[in-house]
Scaffold this active site. Sequence first.
Site, mmCIF file in Angstrom:
data_model
loop_
_atom_site.group_PDB
_atom_site.id
_atom_site.type_symbol
_atom_site.label_atom_id
_atom_site.label_comp_id
_atom_site.label_asym_id
_atom_site.label_seq_id
_atom_site.Cartn_x
_atom_site.Cartn_y
_atom_site.Cartn_z
ATOM 1 N N LYS A 1 0.831 -1.206 0.000
ATOM 2 C CA LYS A 1 0.000 0.000 0.000
ATOM 3 C C LYS A 1 0.870 1.263 0.000
ATOM 4 O O LYS A 1 0.546 2.255 -0.662
ATOM 5 C CB LYS A 1 -0.916 0.005 1.221
ATOM 6 C CG LYS A 1 -1.785 1.258 1.331
ATOM 7 C CD LYS A 1 -2.767 1.171 2.475
ATOM 8 C CE LYS A 1 -3.611 2.440 2.537
ATOM 9 N NZ LYS A 1 -4.661 2.379 3.585
ATOM 10 N N HIS B 1 -10.514 -31.299 -33.529
ATOM 11 C CA HIS B 1 -11.420 -30.176 -33.300
ATOM 12 C C HIS B 1 -12.468 -30.463 -32.229
ATOM 13 O O HIS B 1 -13.666 -30.262 -32.427
ATOM 14 C CB HIS B 1 -12.085 -29.768 -34.610
ATOM 15 C CG HIS B 1 -11.111 -29.446 -35.697
ATOM 16 N ND1 HIS B 1 -10.152 -28.451 -35.575
ATOM 17 C CD2 HIS B 1 -10.919 -30.005 -36.917
ATOM 18 C CE1 HIS B 1 -9.432 -28.410 -36.685
ATOM 19 N NE2 HIS B 1 -9.859 -29.342 -37.511
#
Length: 513
Positions: A136, A274
Site C-alpha cells: 500500500k 477439433h
Amino acid sequence: MTKKALISVSDKNGIENFAKALVKQGVEIISTGGTKKVLDDAGIPTISIDEVTGFPEMMDGRVKTLHPKIHGGLLGRRDLDTHLQAMADHNIAPIDFVVVNLYPFKETILKPDVTEEDAIENIDIGGPSMLRSAAKNHATVTVIVDPNDYDTILTELDTNNQTSLATRKRLAAKVFRHTAAYDALIANYLTELVGEDEPEKLTLTYDLKQSLRYGENSHQEAAFYADALPKSYSIASAKQLHGKELSYNNIRDADAAIRIAREYQEPTVVALKHMNPCGIGTAPTIFDAYMSAYEADSVSIFGGIVVLNRPVDEATAEKMSHIFLEIIIAPAFEEVALEILTKKKNIRLLTLDFSDTTSIQSETVSVLGGLLVQDQDVILEEPTEWQVVTERQPTETELAALEFAWKAVKHVKSNAILLANDKQTVGIGAGQMNRVGSVKIAIEQAESAGKMAGAVLASDAFFPMSDSVEYAAKHGIKAIIQPGGSIKDQESIEMADKYGVTMLFTKVRHFRH
C-alpha cells in the site's frame, strides 16, 4: 537516516546473498525466527523483531510482527508531517524494504495425510499483513515476495542507490496478486471443509504455466494458466518429451481427448480432431486398440491428437509414425518407441499419469460478464439399470456395443449421434442443429467405410420425433441407446418395433456444448 529492511522468508533461496548486498548498501536488517538464524549463521548482522517491538514472540509464533512499531514503520507516509510526527512521538522507525514470503499453506494441504490442524496452523497472518502494508505504501517502500526479483532490486540500488517508483509499483501489484491467490486457496480449502456448494463469492486462483503464441486464431492473444492445486490427470500436469510448445487449440483438443480416454479401463486409443473424437478403439492390446481407432476414420485422424491409456510400444509407435499426428499422449513410451517417434520433428509427445482418472473437479466456462460453473459430467451409470423399451431384447454383443457407444457419445458435441460396434466407433455425427442431421452424417460415414454391419447407435439426448429412428432402421441399425424423456417417446418406440430394432433408455442425458 539509516534504511531498514524487514526479512522473514520461508523460501531461503538467494536470501543470504541478497541480505549481504543490502548490508553493503548500509541497510539494517530486521528479521525473525528461522530467517534470522540463517542470516546470523551466515555472519550477517540482524536485529530481532522483539528488539524493535519490545514484545517477545508469543503464542507459538502466532504473534510477533502484528505491532504498531512494525506496521507504523511500513505504513507511515514520508510526505506527510503528521505521519512523521506520529512516528517520532512513538519511536517508530520507517522500514524501507520488506522481503517476505508466506507459510507454505499450499504445500501443506497437498500432503495426502494433512490434518485440519496442520492446515490451519499454516495460514499466515503476519506475513500477508506486512506485505499488504508495504505494498500500500509503495510510494516509498520496496516490497519483495519473489526471490526472482532480488537481482532487479540490487541492480537498481547499485545504479541509483534506490529503487524506481515504476519498480515499486510493479512489485506492489505482484504482492496483491500473491496475497489474493494465497487467500483464495485458504478460502477454497475452508469452503470445501464445511461443504458449501454455492458460496456467495467464488474465489479462483491459477498460476501462469506458459505464454502462448496466439489463441484460437493468430490475431488473438492467449496464455495457459494451471490450477494452483495441480491435478495429476490433467493436460496441465502432462510432461512434454518432444516437439514444439503446445498451442491454444492443442491444449483444448488434448483436454477433450484425455476426458474420453478415462472412460475406458481396457486398452484404449482415442483419436480426436477439433474437440470431437474421430475414432475410438479398444482391444486386448494397445497396438490393436490403435488399429481400431485408426480404421474407425483413417482420413480424419490425419493431423489429429491420439491418446493411449497404455505405454506406447515399438509396434504401435511404428504404425503411428506412418501418418502425421499433432500430439501423442500416453502413460509412457518404450525407449525404442521414443526413438522412432522423435525422428518426426513436428510431433509433440507427452506423458500423463493415468493412475487416478477419477478425481472430480468443477468446470468453468466464461461468458460475457460472468462465469458458468458446473460439476463434470462423470456420473456413474449402471447398465443393468437401463430400460429396454421395445419388444426385441438386445443380444449380448449388442449390449457390449451399446455400452461402448454410450461412453463415447457423451464426449461428442451435441446434437451428437455415434455409431459403434463393441470395439470401435464407426460413424460420428457432431454438432448439427437437428438430430436427424447428425444421424445422416454418422450413417453416411459408416456406410462409406463399409462398417455398418453390426453397428449400434447412441444418441446423447432423446429423439424429439421418430424420424431419426426410422432413418437409422432403414439403413440397417438394429440397436439404439438414448436417454428417453421426450413427450413423443412412444412414437420412437413404435417406430423401433416396426423395424425390429431394440432400444434402451438410460434416463441420463449427455449434452456437450
